[in-house]
Design a protein around this motif. Structure first.
Motif, PDB file in Angstrom:
ATOM      1  N   GLN A  67     -37.532 -15.989 -22.480  1.00 27.71           N
ATOM      2  CA  GLN A  67     -37.884 -16.613 -23.756  1.00 27.71           C
ATOM      3  C   GLN A  67     -37.443 -18.072 -23.766  1.00 27.71           C
ATOM      4  N   THR A  68     -38.181 -18.891 -24.472  1.00 26.71           N
ATOM      5  CA  THR A  68     -37.808 -20.287 -24.673  1.00 26.71           C
ATOM      6  C   THR A  68     -37.775 -20.543 -26.160  1.00 26.71           C
ATOM      7  N   ASP A  69     -36.695 -21.148 -26.624  1.00 26.40           N
ATOM      8  CA  ASP A  69     -36.555 -21.477 -28.040  1.00 26.40           C
ATOM      9  C   ASP A  69     -37.635 -22.481 -28.421  1.00 26.40           C
ATOM     10  N   ARG A  75     -33.356 -24.606 -24.352  1.00 17.35           N
ATOM     11  CA  ARG A  75     -32.642 -23.342 -24.541  1.00 17.35           C
ATOM     12  C   ARG A  75     -33.553 -22.198 -24.080  1.00 17.35           C
ATOM     13  N   ARG A  76     -33.336 -21.778 -22.858  1.00 20.88           N
ATOM     14  CA  ARG A  76     -34.129 -20.709 -22.253  1.00 20.88           C
ATOM     15  C   ARG A  76     -33.218 -19.502 -22.078  1.00 20.88           C
ATOM     16  N   PHE A  77     -33.728 -18.315 -22.401  1.00 20.52           N
ATOM     17  CA  PHE A  77     -32.863 -17.147 -22.286  1.00 20.52           C
ATOM     18  C   PHE A  77     -33.599 -15.916 -21.775  1.00 20.52           C
ATOM     19  N   VAL A  78     -32.803 -15.032 -21.189  1.00 22.62           N
ATOM     20  CA  VAL A  78     -33.301 -13.744 -20.730  1.00 22.62           C
ATOM     21  C   VAL A  78     -33.007 -12.742 -21.842  1.00 22.62           C
ATOM     22  N   HIS A  79     -34.044 -12.032 -22.268  1.00 24.48           N
ATOM     23  CA  HIS A  79     -33.866 -11.003 -23.287  1.00 24.48           C
ATOM     24  C   HIS A  79     -34.031  -9.637 -22.623  1.00 24.48           C
ATOM     25  N   VAL A  80     -33.036  -8.764 -22.779  1.00 20.04           N
ATOM     26  CA  VAL A  80     -33.138  -7.398 -22.270  1.00 20.04           C
ATOM     27  C   VAL A  80     -33.925  -6.608 -23.308  1.00 20.04           C
ATOM     28  N   TRP A  81     -35.166  -6.308 -22.960  1.00 23.68           N
ATOM     29  CA  TRP A  81     -36.102  -5.665 -23.891  1.00 23.68           C
ATOM     30  C   TRP A  81     -35.857  -4.153 -23.915  1.00 23.68           C
ATOM     31  N   TYR A  82     -35.757  -3.548 -22.745  1.00 29.88           N
ATOM     32  CA  TYR A  82     -35.494  -2.113 -22.641  1.00 29.88           C
ATOM     33  C   TYR A  82     -34.450  -1.876 -21.561  1.00 29.88           C
ATOM     34  N   LYS A  98     -23.130  -8.684 -13.591  1.00 30.93           N
ATOM     35  CA  LYS A  98     -23.125  -9.747 -12.583  1.00 30.93           C
ATOM     36  C   LYS A  98     -24.546 -10.013 -12.076  1.00 30.93           C
ATOM     37  N   TYR A  99     -25.296  -8.947 -11.811  1.00 26.16           N
ATOM     38  CA  TYR A  99     -26.691  -9.087 -11.374  1.00 26.16           C
ATOM     39  C   TYR A  99     -27.511  -9.833 -12.424  1.00 26.16           C
ATOM     40  N   LEU A 100     -27.383  -9.408 -13.680  1.00 22.19           N
ATOM     41  CA  LEU A 100     -28.160 -10.012 -14.761  1.00 22.19           C
ATOM     42  C   LEU A 100     -27.782 -11.475 -14.967  1.00 22.19           C
ATOM     43  N   THR A 101     -26.489 -11.785 -14.886  1.00 26.77           N
ATOM     44  CA  THR A 101     -26.030 -13.178 -15.005  1.00 26.77           C
ATOM     45  C   THR A 101     -26.607 -14.030 -13.882  1.00 26.77           C
ATOM     46  N   ILE A 107     -33.221 -18.256 -12.781  1.00 28.35           N
ATOM     47  CA  ILE A 107     -34.461 -18.690 -13.428  1.00 28.35           C
ATOM     48  C   ILE A 107     -34.232 -19.825 -14.437  1.00 28.35           C
ATOM     49  N   GLY A 108     -33.018 -20.345 -14.480  1.00 32.80           N
ATOM     50  CA  GLY A 108     -32.729 -21.488 -15.346  1.00 32.80           C
ATOM     51  C   GLY A 108     -32.429 -21.140 -16.790  1.00 32.80           C
ATOM     52  N   ALA A 109     -32.052 -19.882 -17.048  1.00 28.17           N
ATOM     53  CA  ALA A 109     -31.707 -19.471 -18.415  1.00 28.17           C
ATOM     54  C   ALA A 109     -30.234 -19.771 -18.675  1.00 28.17           C
ATOM     55  N   ASN A 110     -29.912 -20.076 -19.930  1.00 21.99           N
ATOM     56  CA  ASN A 110     -28.523 -20.353 -20.282  1.00 21.99           C
ATOM     57  C   ASN A 110     -27.962 -19.338 -21.280  1.00 21.99           C
TER      58      ASN A 110
END
Length: 143
Positions: A67-69, A75-82, A98-101, A107-110
Motif C-alpha cells: 500500500q502507498t499512502d 509512506r509505503r507499507f506492507v499490509h498483512v491481509w490474511y 524477521k522474514y516479514l521485516t 520492497i521499500g516499505a517503511n
C-alpha cells in the motif's frame, strides 16, 4: 521453519493447500471478500502469497498487499491481509516477523500493518514493535 514467496505462476501448485486456510480467514473477515477475489488478487500480482513449511510440510500462510499512502507517497507499507497457521504452530506474524521485516525493507516499505478483531493481538504484538494505529468502531444496523 522456512517462509517463502509464491510467485503468481506458482499459485496453482499451492492453491489446494492454502485455500482452506484462506476460506477460514475470509469467514472471520469483516469485508465481503470471496475466495475468488483473493485468488485474482494473488494471480494478478495485487497481493502476494507467503507460505511457511517445516521440513517440506505446509504449516501456514500469509497474504500481503503493498500500500502507498495517498497523501504521503513516501509512506509505503506492507499490509498483512490474511494470515493462518496450522494447529500446533505459532502465528506466522510472530514466527515470521524477521522474514516479514526483511520482505518489507526489500520492497521499500517503511511500515507493516495488520488488522485484528481481538484485543489479545495487541498484547503479543507490542513487544514485536507494533502499536495501535487506529481503532475502528462499528455500529451494525439491523432492519
Amino acid at each position: 521453519m522456512l517462509i517463502g514467496r509464491v510467485e503468481p505462476w506458482q499459485l496453482h501448485d499451492w492453491w489446494e493447500r492454502v485455500s482452506p486456510d484462506l476460506d477460514a480467514c475470509r469467514v472471520h473477515d469483516k469485508e465481503s471478500t470471496w475466495l475468488e477475489d483473493i485468488y485474482f488478487a494473488l494471480k494478478s500480482g495485487h497481493a502476494v502469497l507467503h507460505v511457511a513449511t517445516d521440513n517440506g510440510a505446509y504449516i501456514g500462510m500469509m497474504v500481503t498487499t503493498i500500500q502507498t499512502d495517498q497523501w504521503e507517497p513516501s509512506r509505503r507499507f506492507v499490509h498483512v491481509w490474511y494470515l493462518n497457521s496450522n494447529a500446533g504452530h505459532e502465528s506466522l506474524i510472530k514466527t515470521g516477523d524477521k522474514y516479514l521485516t526483511n520482505y518489507a525493507k526489500e520492497i521499500g516499505a517503511n511500515m507493516i500493518t495488520f488488522r485484528a478483531d481481538r484485543v489479545a493481538f495487541e498484547r503479543w504484538a507490542k513487544p514485536m514493535g507494533f502499536e495501535v494505529g487506529e481503532i475502528e468502531l462499528r455500529k451494525i444496523l439491523h432492519g
